[in-house]
Design an enzyme around this catalytic site. Structure first.
Site, PDB file in Angstrom:
ATOM      1  N   PRO A  23       0.829  -1.209   0.000  1.00  0.00           N
ATOM      2  CA  PRO A  23       0.000   0.000   0.000  1.00  0.00           C
ATOM      3  C   PRO A  23       0.862   1.257   0.000  1.00  0.00           C
ATOM      4  CG  PRO A  23       0.036  -1.013   2.180  1.00  0.00           C
ATOM      5  CD  PRO A  23       0.742  -1.958   1.257  1.00  0.00           C
ATOM      6  N   GLN A 100      -7.163  -1.278   1.936  1.00  0.00           N
ATOM      7  CA  GLN A 100      -6.547  -0.981   3.227  1.00  0.00           C
ATOM      8  C   GLN A 100      -7.371   0.092   3.939  1.00  0.00           C
ATOM      9  OE1 GLN A 100      -3.070   1.538   4.149  1.00  0.00           O
ATOM     10  NE2 GLN A 100      -2.006  -0.368   4.661  1.00  0.00           N
ATOM     11  N   TYR A 168      -0.387   5.294  13.325  1.00  0.00           N
ATOM     12  CA  TYR A 168      -1.764   5.695  13.089  1.00  0.00           C
ATOM     13  C   TYR A 168      -2.669   5.104  14.180  1.00  0.00           C
ATOM     14  CZ  TYR A 168       0.167   7.390   8.734  1.00  0.00           C
ATOM     15  OH  TYR A 168       0.932   8.065   7.817  1.00  0.00           O
TER      16      TYR A 168
END
Length: 358
Positions: A23, A100, A168
């Site tokens: 990703p 994702q 994150y």
């Protein structure tokens, strides 16, 4: 490399080989809607030989999830129609595709006036940023992950990946530097990520693959350590696996380095050994310089030998290997490897590769 071109079965999904596209954020979907250029971008890499496409981070349908709005979302008729075109284009080339799902947590930019949320109102370098989530906020985000996963399955994705890495939101719960809560979500830092996984599992059913990406390093802290030993790594991963994960994707900047001090397997190798699940390895495959987020260098990165891929695969350290920048530079990188023409791969030039993001 022939064994790396063997198929792999995961739940109801069969991958044609052991190569994935990693990703990589693009910010190329105005208003969150992926257009025909996005479908073409992913279809070229599918035609180039990868077995699995993992999309750029896709914002879950929650106002705090991500910024800017050019990051795609999985919410609204236009966005869903755009993704349906993407999944169709990738499948037409014989590859599978996973969405994702992403919430940026305290790393979210706030230029639009939306206040970032996180476990404790701290970002990955320990600075106060945004606000800590209360119970209502936690519930809303759980529901948003589930809604995004349900939509992903409906528009033709073959799997979802939960972005639990790089500082994150989900990673912020797992890491003791960003989760200093004094409630149950601080006493057990895996609790909220496990609840999200369980909610996603309920949304997509028992046979739809769920991938979890995690990492030691953070976007602003390369030397961060989520786990300092195999035992600690096992304590973190076990409840997440029990909640419903099918595949683990430990993100590293160099796929071949040992995970802990001394001679030991890589992070992918330890993950596979401790959980028994299929594992996706990643980190500077095919290039001589490790990934450095935010780098402004425009110097060409030379190709690197790929002999370690076969060695690590034969040693049982990963089941799938993800490729990032090499696929930006050359969408046919996997086919070159298969056809023994990798000598024609010129390496990674940032200017040219960034142009190919759009």
């Amino acid at each position: 490399m022939a064994d790396l071109f063997s198929p792999l079965r995961i739940q109801n999904l069969t991958l044609r080989n052991r190569f994935a596209m990693a990703p990589m954020t693009r910010r190329a979907s105005p208003g969150g809607v992926p257009g025909a250029d996005v479908a073409d971008y992913y279809a070229r890499r599918a035609a180039g030989g990868v077995g699995l496409i993992i999309t750029e981070g896709v914002r879950i349908p929650h106002p705090t999830a991500g910024y800017p709005s050019s990051i795609p979302t999985l919410d609204g008729a236009d966005s869903l129609a755009g993704w349906q075109a993407v999944t169709g284009a990738v499948r037409a080339q014989g590859a599978a595709i996973a969405a994702q799902l992403w919430h940026q947590g305290a790393e979210r930019e706030d230029s639009d006036g939306v206040v970032p949320v996180s476990p404790s109102g701290l970002n990955s370098v320990g600075q106060a940023r945004g606000v800590a989530l209360d119970d209502d906020g936690l519930d809303a985000i759980r529901q948003a992950y589930a809604a995004a996963a349900r939509s992903a399955r409906a528009v033709g994705f073959d799997a979802v990946e939960l972005h639990g890495a790089h500082g994150y939101l989900l990673d912020e719960f797992l890491w003791d530097k960003t989760n200093i809560r004094t409630d149950a979500y601080g006493a057990d830092r895996t609790r909220f990520p496990a609840e999200v996984i369980a909610a996603v599992r309920d949304a997509v059913g028992p046979d739809f693959p769920i991938i979890l990406r995690f990492s030691q390093w953070k976007a602003n802290a390369y030397r961060a350590s989520l786990a300092d030993s195999p035992a600690e790594l096992e304590r973190i991963l076990t409840p997440l696996v029990d909640a419903g994960v099918d595949v683990l994707h430990p993100s590293t900047r160099r796929h071949y380095l040992p995970a802990f001090e001394g001679e030991s397997p890589t992070l992918a190798g330890w993950t596979r050994k401790l959980t028994g699940l299929p594992v996706i390895g990643v980190g500077s495959v095919g290039l001589a310089t490790e990934f450095t987020p935010g780098s402004t260098s425009r110097a060409r990165i030379e190709p690197a030998p790929v002999d370690r891929l076969r060695e690590l695969f034969d040693a049982g350290e990963f089941d799938v290997i993800a490729i990032g920048r090499a696929l930006l530079a050359d969408p046919g990188w996997v086919n070159r490897l298969r056809d023994n023409t990798l000598g024609e791969f010129a390496g990674y030039d940032a200017e040219s590769a960034l142009a190919r993001l759009h």
